[in-house]
Design a protein around this motif. Sequence first.
Motif, PDB file in Angstrom:
ATOM      1  N   ILE A   6      10.812   7.379   7.931  1.00  0.00           N
ATOM      2  CA  ILE A   6      10.121   6.917   9.149  1.00  0.00           C
ATOM      3  C   ILE A   6       8.802   7.664   9.319  1.00  0.00           C
ATOM      4  O   ILE A   6       7.768   7.064   9.642  1.00  0.00           O
ATOM      5  N   VAL A   7       8.810   8.967   9.092  1.00  0.00           N
ATOM      6  CA  VAL A   7       7.570   9.743   9.181  1.00  0.00           C
ATOM      7  C   VAL A   7       6.582   9.277   8.114  1.00  0.00           C
ATOM      8  O   VAL A   7       5.381   9.146   8.376  1.00  0.00           O
ATOM      9  N   ALA A   8       7.066   8.985   6.917  1.00  0.00           N
ATOM     10  CA  ALA A   8       6.187   8.506   5.844  1.00  0.00           C
ATOM     11  C   ALA A   8       5.535   7.183   6.213  1.00  0.00           C
ATOM     12  O   ALA A   8       4.329   7.001   6.011  1.00  0.00           O
ATOM     13  N   ILE A   9       6.315   6.270   6.764  1.00  0.00           N
ATOM     14  CA  ILE A   9       5.751   4.972   7.175  1.00  0.00           C
ATOM     15  C   ILE A   9       4.729   5.157   8.282  1.00  0.00           C
ATOM     16  O   ILE A   9       3.658   4.539   8.274  1.00  0.00           O
ATOM     17  N   SER A  10       5.029   6.022   9.237  1.00  0.00           N
ATOM     18  CA  SER A  10       4.088   6.296  10.323  1.00  0.00           C
ATOM     19  C   SER A  10       2.785   6.879   9.792  1.00  0.00           C
ATOM     20  O   SER A  10       1.698   6.478  10.204  1.00  0.00           O
ATOM     21  N   LEU A  11       2.879   7.824   8.861  1.00  0.00           N
ATOM     22  CA  LEU A  11       1.668   8.409   8.275  1.00  0.00           C
ATOM     23  C   LEU A  11       0.877   7.388   7.471  1.00  0.00           C
ATOM     24  O   LEU A  11      -0.354   7.415   7.465  1.00  0.00           O
ATOM     25  N   LEU A  12       1.560   6.478   6.819  1.00  0.00           N
ATOM     26  CA  LEU A  12       0.876   5.438   6.055  1.00  0.00           C
ATOM     27  C   LEU A  12       0.107   4.509   6.985  1.00  0.00           C
ATOM     28  O   LEU A  12      -1.053   4.182   6.742  1.00  0.00           O
ATOM     29  N   ILE A  13       0.745   4.106   8.076  1.00  0.00           N
ATOM     30  CA  ILE A  13       0.111   3.160   8.999  1.00  0.00           C
ATOM     31  C   ILE A  13      -1.062   3.788   9.743  1.00  0.00           C
ATOM     32  O   ILE A  13      -2.096   3.151   9.937  1.00  0.00           O
ATOM     33  N   GLU A  14      -0.938   5.047  10.143  1.00  0.00           N
ATOM     34  CA  GLU A  14      -1.978   5.689  10.939  1.00  0.00           C
ATOM     35  C   GLU A  14      -2.996   6.453  10.103  1.00  0.00           C
ATOM     36  O   GLU A  14      -3.921   7.044  10.651  1.00  0.00           O
ATOM     37  N   GLY A  15      -2.856   6.450   8.802  1.00  0.00           N
ATOM     38  CA  GLY A  15      -3.657   7.304   7.937  1.00  0.00           C
ATOM     39  C   GLY A  15      -5.143   7.067   7.949  1.00  0.00           C
ATOM     40  O   GLY A  15      -5.910   7.968   7.643  1.00  0.00           O
ATOM     41  N   HIS A  16      -5.609   5.881   8.294  1.00  0.00           N
ATOM     42  CA  HIS A  16      -7.045   5.635   8.262  1.00  0.00           C
ATOM     43  C   HIS A  16      -7.753   6.190   9.489  1.00  0.00           C
ATOM     44  O   HIS A  16      -8.967   6.329   9.490  1.00  0.00           O
ATOM     45  N   ASN A  17      -7.016   6.524  10.561  1.00  0.00           N
ATOM     46  CA  ASN A  17      -7.618   7.071  11.772  1.00  0.00           C
ATOM     47  C   ASN A  17      -7.204   8.507  12.065  1.00  0.00           C
ATOM     48  O   ASN A  17      -7.916   9.225  12.739  1.00  0.00           O
ATOM     49  N   LEU A  18      -6.047   8.887  11.629  1.00  0.00           N
ATOM     50  CA  LEU A  18      -5.491  10.209  11.911  1.00  0.00           C
ATOM     51  C   LEU A  18      -5.120  10.878  10.595  1.00  0.00           C
ATOM     52  O   LEU A  18      -5.127  10.237   9.550  1.00  0.00           O
ATOM     53  N   PRO A  19      -4.771  12.163  10.634  1.00  0.00           N
ATOM     54  CA  PRO A  19      -4.336  12.795   9.388  1.00  0.00           C
ATOM     55  C   PRO A  19      -3.145  12.060   8.779  1.00  0.00           C
ATOM     56  O   PRO A  19      -2.231  11.650   9.476  1.00  0.00           O
ATOM     57  N   GLY A  20      -3.188  11.911   7.510  1.00  0.00           N
ATOM     58  CA  GLY A  20      -2.136  11.187   6.803  1.00  0.00           C
ATOM     59  C   GLY A  20      -2.757  10.192   5.854  1.00  0.00           C
ATOM     60  O   GLY A  20      -3.898  10.319   5.455  1.00  0.00           O
TER      61      GLY A  20
ATOM     62  N   GLY B  71      -2.052   7.257   2.459  1.00  0.00           N
ATOM     63  CA  GLY B  71      -1.219   6.856   1.349  1.00  0.00           C
ATOM     64  C   GLY B  71      -0.679   7.994   0.520  1.00  0.00           C
ATOM     65  O   GLY B  71       0.460   7.963   0.069  1.00  0.00           O
ATOM     66  N   PHE B  72      -1.483   9.045   0.336  1.00  0.00           N
ATOM     67  CA  PHE B  72      -1.038  10.130  -0.528  1.00  0.00           C
ATOM     68  C   PHE B  72       0.133  10.889   0.083  1.00  0.00           C
ATOM     69  O   PHE B  72       1.182  11.038  -0.540  1.00  0.00           O
ATOM     70  N   ILE B  73      -0.030  11.361   1.298  1.00  0.00           N
ATOM     71  CA  ILE B  73       1.033  12.160   1.907  1.00  0.00           C
ATOM     72  C   ILE B  73       2.261  11.303   2.201  1.00  0.00           C
ATOM     73  O   ILE B  73       3.400  11.771   2.094  1.00  0.00           O
ATOM     74  N   ALA B  74       2.073  10.038   2.549  1.00  0.00           N
ATOM     75  CA  ALA B  74       3.224   9.141   2.756  1.00  0.00           C
ATOM     76  C   ALA B  74       3.971   8.936   1.442  1.00  0.00           C
ATOM     77  O   ALA B  74       5.206   8.894   1.422  1.00  0.00           O
ATOM     78  N   GLY B  75       3.246   8.830   0.339  1.00  0.00           N
ATOM     79  CA  GLY B  75       3.885   8.694  -0.967  1.00  0.00           C
ATOM     80  C   GLY B  75       4.653   9.933  -1.372  1.00  0.00           C
ATOM     81  O   GLY B  75       5.750   9.852  -1.926  1.00  0.00           O
ATOM     82  N   VAL B  76       4.093  11.108  -1.070  1.00  0.00           N
ATOM     83  CA  VAL B  76       4.789  12.357  -1.379  1.00  0.00           C
ATOM     84  C   VAL B  76       6.073  12.461  -0.558  1.00  0.00           C
ATOM     85  O   VAL B  76       7.124  12.839  -1.077  1.00  0.00           O
ATOM     86  N   LEU B  77       6.007  12.105   0.727  1.00  0.00           N
ATOM     87  CA  LEU B  77       7.209  12.150   1.566  1.00  0.00           C
ATOM     88  C   LEU B  77       8.261  11.149   1.102  1.00  0.00           C
ATOM     89  O   LEU B  77       9.454  11.462   1.082  1.00  0.00           O
ATOM     90  N   THR B  78       7.848   9.954   0.734  1.00  0.00           N
ATOM     91  CA  THR B  78       8.801   8.965   0.240  1.00  0.00           C
ATOM     92  C   THR B  78       9.450   9.442  -1.060  1.00  0.00           C
ATOM     93  O   THR B  78      10.664   9.301  -1.240  1.00  0.00           O
ATOM     94  N   SER B  79       8.656  10.015  -1.937  1.00  0.00           N
ATOM     95  CA  SER B  79       9.215  10.561  -3.181  1.00  0.00           C
ATOM     96  C   SER B  79      10.203  11.677  -2.879  1.00  0.00           C
ATOM     97  O   SER B  79      11.242  11.792  -3.537  1.00  0.00           O
TER      98      SER B  79
END
Length: 154
Positions: A19-33, A35-43
Amino acid sequence: MTTVIMRTTARIVVPIVLIVAISLLIEGHNLPGGGFIAGVLTSTAFVIVYIAFGLDFLERGVLGRDVDPGKTPSRDRVVVAYRRLFTAGLAIAVGSGLVPLALAHPFLSQSYIVLEGVPLYHHLEIASALAFDLGVYCVVVGGLLTIISVVGAE
């Protein structure tokens, strides 16, 4: 062999991490986060499942695949799917940069739309940069899980 505590902890922690990974992926273009960090969390979530339950459970329970116990994980099973995910992510990331060029805009330029009334977020700004983040996400997940599966099979 893992313990009951490890398996129980994995069942609680993995959904939270995803859930945190998906949230970081969605908000990543405006806030910290992004594709990279969401991918690391999913992995990381996949690694926790792999450690707690094993690769066969990961394939059967999570990926919904039939498992042939005689095959080596590093050569025939999930590694092929992870490499496909890597390739698809690379295509998405490159494509998200080329689409603006086709529309006579600079490479990787973006636009956005605002969605109102989104649960938890209230309003959500969806930028075209999300496509690039999604591509990076797929590259990171595919690459890391390929490495982990090959090394784990040794």
